[in-house]
Design a protein around this motif. Structure first.
Motif, PDB file in Angstrom:
ATOM      1  N   GLU B 234       0.811  -1.225   0.000  1.00  0.00           N
ATOM      2  CA  GLU B 234       0.000   0.000   0.000  1.00  0.00           C
ATOM      3  C   GLU B 234       0.841   1.272   0.000  1.00  0.00           C
ATOM      4  N   GLU B 235       2.016   1.197   0.623  1.00  0.00           N
ATOM      5  CA  GLU B 235       2.842   2.408   0.702  1.00  0.00           C
ATOM      6  C   GLU B 235       3.677   2.629  -0.555  1.00  0.00           C
ATOM      7  N   ASP B 236       3.611   1.710  -1.488  1.00  0.00           N
ATOM      8  CA  ASP B 236       4.364   1.863  -2.739  1.00  0.00           C
ATOM      9  C   ASP B 236       3.411   1.645  -3.920  1.00  0.00           C
ATOM     10  N   PRO B 237       2.662   2.706  -4.296  1.00  0.00           N
ATOM     11  CA  PRO B 237       1.626   2.559  -5.314  1.00  0.00           C
ATOM     12  C   PRO B 237       2.140   2.006  -6.643  1.00  0.00           C
ATOM     13  N   GLU B 238       3.378   2.334  -7.013  1.00  0.00           N
ATOM     14  CA  GLU B 238       3.922   1.819  -8.272  1.00  0.00           C
ATOM     15  C   GLU B 238       4.054   0.299  -8.240  1.00  0.00           C
ATOM     16  N   LEU B 239       4.680  -0.206  -7.178  1.00  0.00           N
ATOM     17  CA  LEU B 239       4.841  -1.654  -7.067  1.00  0.00           C
ATOM     18  C   LEU B 239       3.485  -2.345  -6.946  1.00  0.00           C
ATOM     19  N   ILE B 242       1.991  -2.631 -10.445  1.00  0.00           N
ATOM     20  CA  ILE B 242       2.615  -3.736 -11.185  1.00  0.00           C
ATOM     21  C   ILE B 242       2.108  -5.074 -10.649  1.00  0.00           C
ATOM     22  N   TYR B 243       2.067  -5.180  -9.324  1.00  0.00           N
ATOM     23  CA  TYR B 243       1.646  -6.445  -8.703  1.00  0.00           C
ATOM     24  C   TYR B 243       0.267  -6.858  -9.204  1.00  0.00           C
ATOM     25  N   GLN B 244      -0.653  -5.901  -9.224  1.00  0.00           N
ATOM     26  CA  GLN B 244      -2.028  -6.225  -9.616  1.00  0.00           C
ATOM     27  C   GLN B 244      -2.127  -6.559 -11.098  1.00  0.00           C
ATOM     28  N   ILE B 245      -1.466  -5.756 -11.920  1.00  0.00           N
ATOM     29  CA  ILE B 245      -1.546  -5.993 -13.365  1.00  0.00           C
ATOM     30  C   ILE B 245      -0.955  -7.343 -13.746  1.00  0.00           C
TER      31      ILE B 245
END
Lengths: 257, 257
Positions: B234-239, B242-245
């Motif tokens: 949650e604290e790293d929106p970029e990661l 990527i994780y979700q995609i």
């Protein structure tokens, strides 16, 4: 120290298979495989020369340790089938030790990707261990060290972080290779052409670290090549989407605009 | 066959560096490095024991071949500085042969990721070659085969497809490893812990193909672990993005919902 020499493994998936094979290589250890599916249980026992037992007999069976190699969601339920006073272990990176409700609980997490059709050399695999039982800690460590040269004590909280990092480094990097495979298959180009590149990619990432190892058109800020690639991917919107997102992230993280 | 024994390399980047080093290992080949930046040109010449020349002298210099190891955008402009009637080569995966306007043009594309600080063993690197010059084709093939055991003739169109696949298999999989490195650094966990996993990921992808090698919580459809990981990111929106995609794509491609 009374070593663990009689292990029950519950499960029939990749981890069950490779743990059974690794423990069977220790000739003074007996492995008994328990699983819901009779077919898979017997296949696993045959493939690893382990003996096999019926899951409803587990609670009254005599084992030094019961290793739950089941899905994360099943660990708690299945742990209740294990005999009381026996050391009950799971091998999940993402599940806390506390999910096992038995008195003597532990974790034996191999930091490795496992597929049945590919042998695993456990000796080089880091095994992250944890236990709530002072009595069993030395036995767990001893067992882990018999199959691996890299055994580390680690808390559930920290293990979960390592597991998440492993998803990126292994599962997601593999997905990128699979995307390349899928693209080349459509173009009827053999994937083997990329083998040397794939080997060097991981070798270089280990040698100098992946951040320093980054190369490619996004890092070079090569707009012509980026838009050429995007044109080539127009017929595959999924790959195009990945291409754009990852290229943008490489550029933003390396300060290229 | 009159072999190519006097090569000019234009450029001072990773490809220029590693080609200069590879050709210098052939003791009957002379390498002269040309580059705009005097500092980089001299550094490269010193590192590889090549001689060095001034770019404005290239057009009147005597070389058997001129290898343009410059950015894709600069290939055409720089090719015009090469002497007429000399074989002019580029080493880009993403640029067509036709971009070189000289009469005798060719391509010498090494399918490898190159960073100056990491040595390259060219012998195992596939080199994709192309030329418009019947006269020079045997000489180009001979030169390529002196540094690599895997030399293939390939058209510009097909080479571009291989190059795009390489971006996924190498640049993007490396980016996933770099994401793991970034995450672990924040948690003060050494990246080296993942080395065995990273080595096995590429070894397994080569042994059984990456599609068959795919593992992880997304493939298992493990919703609990997926949402746990998402909470951790949650604290790293970029990661997190990527994780979700990537997790969604793994699931959709393997028919898991």
């Amino acid at each position: 120290l009374q070593q663990i020499s009689n292990i029950a493994i519950v499960g029939s998936g990749n981890a069950a298979y490779h743990f059974a094979a690794a423990f069977q290589q220790l000739h003074d250890v007996t492995v008994t495989v328990y699983a819901r599916s009779e077919e898979k249980r017997i296949a696993l026992a045959n493939a690893t020369n382990a003996t096999t037992g019926l899951l409803h007999n587990l609670s009254s069976a005599q084992h030094d340790a019961v290793l739950l190699a089941v899905t994360d969601q099943s660990i708690q339920t299945v742990s209740e089938l294990a005999p009381k006073n026996t050391l009950v272990l799971h091998c999940s990176g993402a599940t806390a030790l506390s999910v096992i409700k038995q008195e003597h609980a532990g974790v034996l997490y191999p930091l490795q990707t496992m597929t049945k059709s590919k042998a695993v050399d456990f000796s080089a695999v880091p095994i992250l261990i944890e236990s709530n039982s002072e009595q069993h800690k030395p036995r767990l460590e001893h067992l882990a060290k018999r199959i691996s040269e890299k055994v580390l004590w680690m808390t559930s909280e920290k293990r979960l972080k390592v597991h998440l990092a492993a998803v990126f480094a292994c599962n997601f990097s593999n997905f990128m290779m699979a995307s390349a495979q899928r693209f080349l298959a459509k173009e009827q180009i053999p994937f083997e052409l990329l083998h040397t590149l794939i080997a060097e990619t991981s070798t270089k990432a280990m040698a100098i670290g992946p951040e320093a190892a980054q190369t490619g058109p996004a890092l070079r800020g090569d707009k012509n090549v980026l838009s050429l690639h995007e044109t080539m991917l127009e017929e595959d919107p999924e790959l195009l989407h990945i291409y754009q997102i990852i290229s943008n992230l490489i550029q933003s993280q390396h300060g290229i605009v």
